[in-house]
Design an enzyme around this catalytic site. Structure first.
Site, mmCIF file in Angstrom:
data_model
loop_
_atom_site.group_PDB
_atom_site.id
_atom_site.type_symbol
_atom_site.label_atom_id
_atom_site.label_comp_id
_atom_site.label_asym_id
_atom_site.label_seq_id
_atom_site.Cartn_x
_atom_site.Cartn_y
_atom_site.Cartn_z
ATOM 1 N N TYR A 97 -2.391 -1.499 10.392
ATOM 2 C CA TYR A 97 -1.811 -1.470 8.864
ATOM 3 C C TYR A 97 -0.397 -0.968 8.232
ATOM 4 O O TYR A 97 -0.140 -1.469 7.318
ATOM 5 C CB TYR A 97 -2.633 -0.727 8.388
ATOM 6 C CG TYR A 97 -3.463 -1.290 7.013
ATOM 7 C CD1 TYR A 97 -4.152 -1.604 6.675
ATOM 8 C CD2 TYR A 97 -2.863 -0.171 6.017
ATOM 9 C CE1 TYR A 97 -4.644 -2.170 4.590
ATOM 10 C CE2 TYR A 97 -3.448 0.269 4.877
ATOM 11 C CZ TYR A 97 -3.917 -1.277 4.435
ATOM 12 O OH TYR A 97 -4.633 -1.527 2.682
ATOM 13 N N SER A 103 0.647 -1.651 -0.199
ATOM 14 C CA SER A 103 -0.221 0.281 -0.261
ATOM 15 C C SER A 103 0.952 1.020 0.293
ATOM 16 O O SER A 103 2.018 1.653 0.703
ATOM 17 C CB SER A 103 -1.067 -0.071 1.244
ATOM 18 O OG SER A 103 -1.187 1.731 1.509
#
Ligand code: NAD
Length: 260
Positions: free
Chosen positions: A155, A142
């Site tokens: 995350y 990401s």
């Protein structure tokens, strides 16, 4: 281009994983899909592209499930040539409020699962092509593998971790035909992000459209979502002969997010 190759894409019943599975299927690869929720719909979408498709429902937070899935994929199609570590979840909370169980789940699914699938896929990849090795490991990281955002500690930690794992895997196999690279998307409008749009709309008592604009405006200069199809095309490039010497990159498709 990928006729005779087998791709296993984790978390491919939805969103980005399904987009990548379809892009690889369109190139002729056999596909092993994985993930929760509806299976028949995504399986039919991939099969419609002419691919042979198998499904394994491994819970990517469980090592024994991952081991079983890798054995199953090899039994179905001979071996896994392309591994796409994509399954992922999100949880949003400040560090001091972050539920410990959610931290453990995010790290297990978004990071440790990639380590387990990679260690299990590598031996057959290294033995391929008469011992010269051929394989592609693609980690869906990401933009949060490159920069942080508040309230996403687990995350961001997992995604920075997977970028590190990508580099080490690439280096350890640099003289072989096995490459490892990461894809770093910005916002992609999948169920994972729709939940964040919904939360914004509810918190601000604003419309879905206004919440979407706000979400993009905070981070993504292009003011547009990256699509699963665009990410699928990048995965196909990594699998192509032109990707032979692309090793250990973390390639963002983020509308300029990380350029700021
Ligand atoms: P999604 O929610 O649409 O899909 C997630 C997939 O993972 C689904 O198939 C789901 O069933 C599966 N999954 C979830 N938990 C699992 C588990 N324990 N075991 C097996 N499968 C499981 O999400 P998405 O947006 O397509 O996300 C895919 C990947 O892309 C994730 O790693 C995510 O972090 C990453 N990503 C997404 C965005 C975005 O904006 N959507 C941006 C950057 C990175």
């Amino acid at each position: 281009m990928l006729k005779g190759k087998t791709a296993l894409v984790t978390g491919s019943t939805s969103g980005i994983g399904l987009g990548i599975a379809k892009a690889l299927a369109a190139q002729g690869a056999n596909i092993v899909i994985n993930g929760f929720g509806d299976v028949d719909g995504p399986k039919a979408e991939v099969e419609a592209l002419g691919a042979r498709v198998a499904y394994h429902g491994a819970d990517m937070s469980k090592v024994s499930d991952i081991e079983d899935m890798m054995r199953y994929a090899a039994a179905q199609f001979g071996q896994v040539d392309i591994l796409v570590n994509n399954a992922g979840i999100q949880h949003v909370a400040r560090v001091e409020n972050f539920p410990v169980e959610r931290w453990d789940a995010v790290i297990a699914i978004n990071l440790s699962s990639a380590f387990h699938a990679t260690r299990l896929a590598l031996p057959a990849m290294l033995a391929a092509d008469g011992g010269k090795g051929w394989g592609r490991i693609i980690n869906v990281a990401s933009v949060h593998g490159l920069v942080g955002s508040a309230e996403k500690s687990a995350y961001v930690a997992a995604k920075h971790g997977i970028v590190g794992l990508t580099k080490v895997t690439a280096l350890e196999n640099a003289t072989t035909g096995v490459t490892c690279n990461a894809i770093c998307p910005g916002w992609v409008l999948t169920p994972l992000v729709q939940k964040q749009v919904d939360a914004k709309a509810a918190a601000g008592n604003i419309s879905n459209e206004a919440a979407t604009k706000q979400l993009l405006g905070e981070k993504e200069p292009s003011m547009q979502f990256t699509t699963p199809e665009e990410l699928g095309a990048l995965a196909v490039f990594f699998c192509s002969p032109a990707g032979n010497n692309v090793r250990g990159v973390a390639w963002n498709m983020d509308g300029g997010w990380a350029a700021q």
